[in-house]
Scaffold this active site. Structure first.
Site: not given
Ligand SMILES: Nc1nc2c(ncn2[C@@H]2O[C@H](COP(=O)(O)OP(=O)(O)OP(=O)(O)O)[C@@H](O)[C@H]2O)c(=O)[nH]1
Ligand SMILES: [Zn+2]
Length: 211
Positions: A126, A128
Site C-alpha cells: 500500500d 498511499r
Molecule cells: N494494487 C492494487 N490496488 C487495488 C486492488 N484492488 C483495489 N485496489 C485499490 O485499492 C484502493 C482502495 O483501497 P482498499 O484497500 O480497497 O480500501 P481502503 O480504502 O484501504 O479501506 P476502506 O476505507 O476500508 O475501504 C483503490 O485505490 C483501488 O484502486 C488490487 O488488487 N491491487
C-alpha cells in the site's frame, strides 16, 4: 504540502446535490476532489469518507473489489444525514497507478493475492498517503471526522497527520463471488477491521441511478 484550492461548483447526484471542491497538488500534478453536503464548518465531527480512486470499481462497475459499493454507500449515508464530506483522492491502485493495477490483476488472475501481486511488481502492499487531506480539511473548515472505513492504517495515518478522527464507522458492503477472496486478504493480510459476515451482498445494492 502544496495543495491549492482551484474552484467549487454544484454536483447533483441521485442521492443529493453536493458541493464539489477541486484541489491541485502542485508537487505531483494530481487533482483531488472533496464533495460536501450541509454545514461542515460548524466545529462538530463530520461524517466522512476518504476514498482512493479505483477507476475499475468506481466507474466501470468492477466486482473484483468493494470500492464502487463503498463509494455509493458513503454518498447515500452522507445524504441521509444531510451533512458530510467525501474526499476522492487520485491514488489509483493503492498508489501504484491504473496500468500497474492491471498488471497486478493479471498476476491475481494467475493465483497471486492482492498483496503478493504488488510485491512481485516491486511495490509495497500500500503506497498511499493521506497527509494531503489536511490542507483540504483546513480549507473546508472541518474540525473532526466520523470516518467511514475498515482500514486501521488509514485511521492511524490521518491521526498522525493531525486529523481529529472522532469515530471510526464501519462500511462493509458489496460482497460478491468475485471479491470474496480479495476481501478475505484485506482482513487477513492488510488488517482491515471486518469479517465477511458483516457484509451486505452486492445483489442487495441498488445500482440503478434514480436521477
Ligand atoms: N494494487 C492494487 N490496488 C487495488 C486492488 N484492488 C483495489 N485496489 C485499490 O485499492 C484502493 C482502495 O483501497 P482498499 O484497500 O480497497 O480500501 P481502503 O480504502 O484501504 O479501506 P476502506 O476505507 O476500508 O475501504 C483503490 O485505490 C483501488 O484502486 C488490487 O488488487 N491491487
Ligand atoms: Zn477497487
Amino acid at each position: 504540502m502544496t495543495i491549492r484550492f482551484i474552484a467549487a461548483s454544484r454536483l447533483p447526484t441521485p442521492w443529493a446535490t453536493f458541493t464539489m471542491h477541486g484541489f491541485e497538488d502542485e508537487a505531483t500534478g494530481k487533482d483531488h476532489i472533496a464533495l460536501t453536503l450541509g454545514d461542515v464548518a460548524d466545529g462538530q465531527p463530520v461524517l466522512g469518507r476518504v476514498h482512493s480512486e479505483c477507476l475499475t470499481g468506481d466507474a466501470l462497475f468492477s466486482m473484483r473489489c468493494d470500492c464502487g459499493y463503498q463509494l455509493q454507500e458513503a454518498l447515500k449515508r452522507i445524504a441521509d444525514e444531510g451533512r458530510g464530506v467525501l474526499f476522492y483522492l487520485r491514488q489509483e491502485g493503492r498508489g501504484i497507478g491504473l496500468l500497474n493495477k492491471i498488471r497486478a490483476y493479471h498476476l491475481q488472475d494467475q493465483g497471486a493475492d492482492t498483496v503478493e501481486a504488488n510485491e512481485r511488481l516491486g511495490f509495497g502492499a500500500d503506497m498511499r498517503r493521506y497527509d494531503l487531506c489536511v490542507p483540504m480539511l483546513d480549507h473546508l473548515g472541518i474540525a473532526a471526522l466520523r470516518l467511514m472505513t475498515n482500514n486501521p492504517r488509514k485511521v492511524d495515518a490521518l491521526t498522525q497527520a493531525g486529523v481529529n478522527i472522532a469515530e471510526r464507522v464501519p462500511i462493509t458492503t458489496g460482497l460478491n463471488p468475485h471479491n470474496e477472496q480479495y476481501l478475505t486478504t484485506k482482513a487477513g493480510k492488510l488488517g482491515h477491521m471486518m469479517a465477511l459476515g458483516d457484509f451486505t451482498h452486492a445483489s442487495d445494492v441498488d445500482i440503478e441511478r434514480k436521477g
